[in-house]
Design an enzyme around this catalytic site. Structure first.
Site, short mmCIF file in Angstrom:
data_model
loop_
_atom_site.label_atom_id
_atom_site.label_comp_id
_atom_site.label_asym_id
_atom_site.label_seq_id
_atom_site.Cartn_x
_atom_site.Cartn_y
_atom_site.Cartn_z
N SER A 42 71.26 33.76 145.23
CA SER A 42 70.09 33.26 145.96
C SER A 42 68.91 34.21 145.87
O SER A 42 69.03 35.38 145.47
CB SER A 42 70.43 33.01 147.43
OG SER A 42 70.28 34.20 148.20
N VAL A 43 67.77 33.70 146.28
CA VAL A 43 66.52 34.46 146.37
C VAL A 43 66.67 35.65 147.32
O VAL A 43 65.97 36.66 147.19
CB VAL A 43 65.38 33.53 146.82
CG1 VAL A 43 65.58 33.06 148.26
CG2 VAL A 43 64.01 34.19 146.68
N LYS A 44 67.60 35.54 148.27
CA LYS A 44 67.77 36.59 149.27
C LYS A 44 68.42 37.85 148.70
O LYS A 44 68.41 38.90 149.37
CB LYS A 44 68.60 36.06 150.44
CG LYS A 44 67.94 34.94 151.22
CD LYS A 44 66.71 35.42 151.97
CE LYS A 44 66.20 34.35 152.93
NZ LYS A 44 65.14 34.85 153.80
N ASP A 45 68.96 37.78 147.50
CA ASP A 45 69.45 39.01 146.86
C ASP A 45 68.33 40.02 146.75
O ASP A 45 68.54 41.23 146.88
CB ASP A 45 69.98 38.70 145.45
CG ASP A 45 71.28 37.93 145.46
OD1 ASP A 45 71.80 37.64 146.55
OD2 ASP A 45 71.76 37.59 144.37
N GLY A 77 67.79 41.68 150.14
CA GLY A 77 68.97 42.47 150.51
C GLY A 77 68.96 43.82 149.82
O GLY A 77 69.12 44.87 150.45
#
Length: 616
Positions: A186-189, A192
């Site tokens: 995901s884009v949230k990598d 993070g």
């Protein structure tokens, strides 16, 4: 300079920010408020205007009862936490080096609650010549080999859609930014990894620390991946609504997962943010990186995603469509795009049931729950900058989930449900674009998280997102559910004890009991496998109230619905709660189990004969 019991002694001047010598090692990583009149405003965070200074920030000669309860900073530097105006360090790492766990009295679970919706004090403005106070990272080509999986994050492809836009009659080029191809899915990598590396750079994370984060799952996976690679313990707090695939992925990465009620408000004691903060105060050497307030969230997209889009299209970006959750993706991409392509339209996608959109009238709806994950909120996160948005559009499950399945089927893009919502908005907004212009739609996450949800035909049919078809010409398909021999209705109150529910289930040989409140409203189900899991993991005990063990991931069906649709649901689910409308309220009728359906179908099959008189 003194402040009632605590003495601060200047030791040197760096020319950028006044530094202080620290004799108390527990103060490492603290921050000094801009209100302190420090000359080093170039060091201030552009999100919250806090001055981040090195590890040796204070010379603390004696403790003070006038210090802030959140971070032990001096009261004259900011108001007390009890006023809910304390913003804290953007990395929220005040306690990272403390060996003394701080606990909150049981009777006041919201003591010291740090709000995630404080107004941003960011000084960014389009066209500003002010030097950024942040650490930035320029785009660079990836080497042929990578030192760890974290270096694989970013650099996602921009892919042109070839079927769906054409079927809608669009003239412009529609590209999708395939963020689901990041290694964690995901884009949230991006955020993070960025938040972890920034925390390390600032000295807030060090070997032995625990990362805690409230999340809908994808940020948690990105953080858990980073924690695995860097050697940190990771604890993720997420709502029950989120898919089991996310939970299993997090656990595989070594993270510990705590679930909170989906309906709990962001500022509720049972909400994921408050639960995370209480855990952080009780676990030594723990840090909440806090995606809602962390400058690393939008910076990851300003330096990364936004810059990549501009580079990939050679600066010819006419429209970009972004889903909004914490707002970091919107803020980072939007700002970078506006700086590089001032004429580009920034379009925000927000689900019905969320309050992020502007104008406020767009948020008026009867929707209180939506299935699409990872987008929308019931508060305005600090990192969300709505000033970069040109237009807001709303979408709902009914358009988002089928369109996500079209992206998979027609374009071969293995993306998640929110991608369908973003594309729906993109297809609407791009109607104003001309031939040769470029529209970019962000596809946030991948199919892995939703294999038992919108990817499943049975799941879609259970929620009326897809019609149930009688593919095998079953004669009983259209008969009513209320003609089946359901179990006699036995319920339990939500204020009863779990031990009472267990005894009722044993006495009546039941695996499920509908849970009602004092008004007879359905609150959920006590489901034996779910209750067993909670008890095995010490999340509930027999002396607790039933409301601590309510299972909500079940399907309800009206008693007038046809058996065919019920059969499609029961191919996967072990039971259905059958209901009826009574005086404007939904009331339980009974539990329909796989066993009851099996007996019915077997009996029907035995009575069907072929032309030779033999049972088929």
């Amino acid at each position: 300079m003194e402040a009632r019991g605590t003495k601060l002694t200047p030791s040197r001047n760096t020319g950028r920010a006044t530094a202080f010598t620290l004799t108390d090692a527990q103060a490492e990583g603290r921050t000094l408020r801009a209100a302190f009149k420090c000359p080093g405003f170039a060091e201030a965070c552009a999100i919250c205007l806090l001055i981040t200074v090195p590890a040796t920030t204070f010379d603390v000669y004696s403790p003070t009862q006038d210090a802030c309860e959140i971070c032990d900073q001096l009261e004259p530097l900011h108001k007390m936490a009890s006023t809910n105006t304390h913003r804290g360090c953007p990395m929220n790492g005040h306690l990272a080096a403390s060996k003394k766990p701080q606990t909150v009295p049981e009777e006041d679970p919201m003591a010291n609650f740090i709000r995630p919706d404080q107004p941003s004090r960011c000084t960014w403005a389009l066209g500003t010549t002010e030097t950024s106070p942040h650490h930035h990272e320029a785009l660079a080509p990836k080497p042929s080999t990578l030192p760890s999986i974290l270096e694989a994050v970013g650099g996602t492809p921009l892919v042109k859609l070839n079927k769906i836009p054409q079927s809608m009659g669009l003239k412009c080029n529609v590209y999708v930014k395939c963020e689901f191809l990041n290694p964690g899915g995901s884009v949230k990598d991006r955020i993070g990894v960025r938040m972890v590396l920034e925390a390390e750079r600032k000295g807030l994370l060090k070997p032995g620390c625990t990362i805690i984060e409230p999340t809908s799952g994808n940020t948690g996976i990105g953080l858990a991946m980073a924690a695995a690679a860097r050697g940190y313990r990771c604890l993720i707090v997420m709502p029950e609504k989120m898919s089991n695939e996310k939970v299993d992925t997090l656990k595989a990465l070594g993270a510990e997962v705590i679930r909170t009620p989906t309906e709990a408000a962001f500022d509720s004691p049972e909400g994921l943010i408050a639960v995370s903060q209480r855990l952080q105060r009780s676990i030594p050497d723990s840090v909440i990186l806090d995606q809602y307030r962390n400058a690393g969230n939008p910076l990851a997209h300003y330096d990364g995603t936004g810059a990549e889009i501009v580079e990939q299209l050679g600066g010819q970006v006419d429209m970009v469509v972004i889903g909004t959750g914490t707002g970091g993706t919107m803020t980072g991409i939007g700002r970078r795009i506006k700086e590089s392509c001032p004429a580009c339209q920034v379009i925000a996608a927000d689900p019905e049931g969320s309050i992020l959109a502007e104008p406020e009238e767009l948020n008026r709806t009867e929707v209180s729950f939506y299935e699409v994950e990872g987008v929308g909120y019931d508060f305005l996160p600090t990192v969300l900058d709505r000033s970069v948005v040109d237009r807001w559009y709303k979408f709902n499950d009914r358009v988002a989930l089928p369109l996500a399945r079209r992206l998979i089927r027609d374009e071969g893009l293995l993306c998640g449900g929110s991608s369908g919502g973003n594309l729906f908005v993109g297809l609407e907004a791009a109607k104003t674009l001309k031939e040769g212009q470029n529209c970019v739609v962000i596809l946030p996450d991948n199919i892995r998280n939703y294999l038992t949800k919108f990817v499943s035909d049975n799941w879609m049919e259970a929620r009326y997102f897809k019609e149930s078809e009688n593919c095998h010409d079953q004669k009983w398909w259209n008969a009513k559910v209320n003609t089946l021999p359901m179990e006699t209705l036995i319920t339990v109150r939500d204020d009863a004890h779990i031990s009472d529910a267990i005894e009722t289930m044993k006495q009546n040989n039941r695996s499920q009991l509908p849970v009602l409140d004092a008004d007879g409203t359905i609150k959920g189900v006590v489901h034996m496998p779910n209750l067993l899991s909670k008890m095995l993991n010490r999340l509930a005990k027999p002396s607790d109230l039933v409301r601590r063990a309510i299972f909500k991931q079940y399907v309800k069906i009206d008693h007038e619905e046809n058996i065919g649709r019920a059969s499609r649901i029961l191919e996967k689910d072990s039971f259905l709660l059958v209901t009826r409308q009574e005086a404007g309220a939904e009331r339980p009728v009974g539990i329909l189990t796989q066993r009851v359906l099996f007996d019915f179908v077997a009996e029907q099959a035995a009575t069907v004969t072929n032309g030779n008189g033999n049972a088929e």
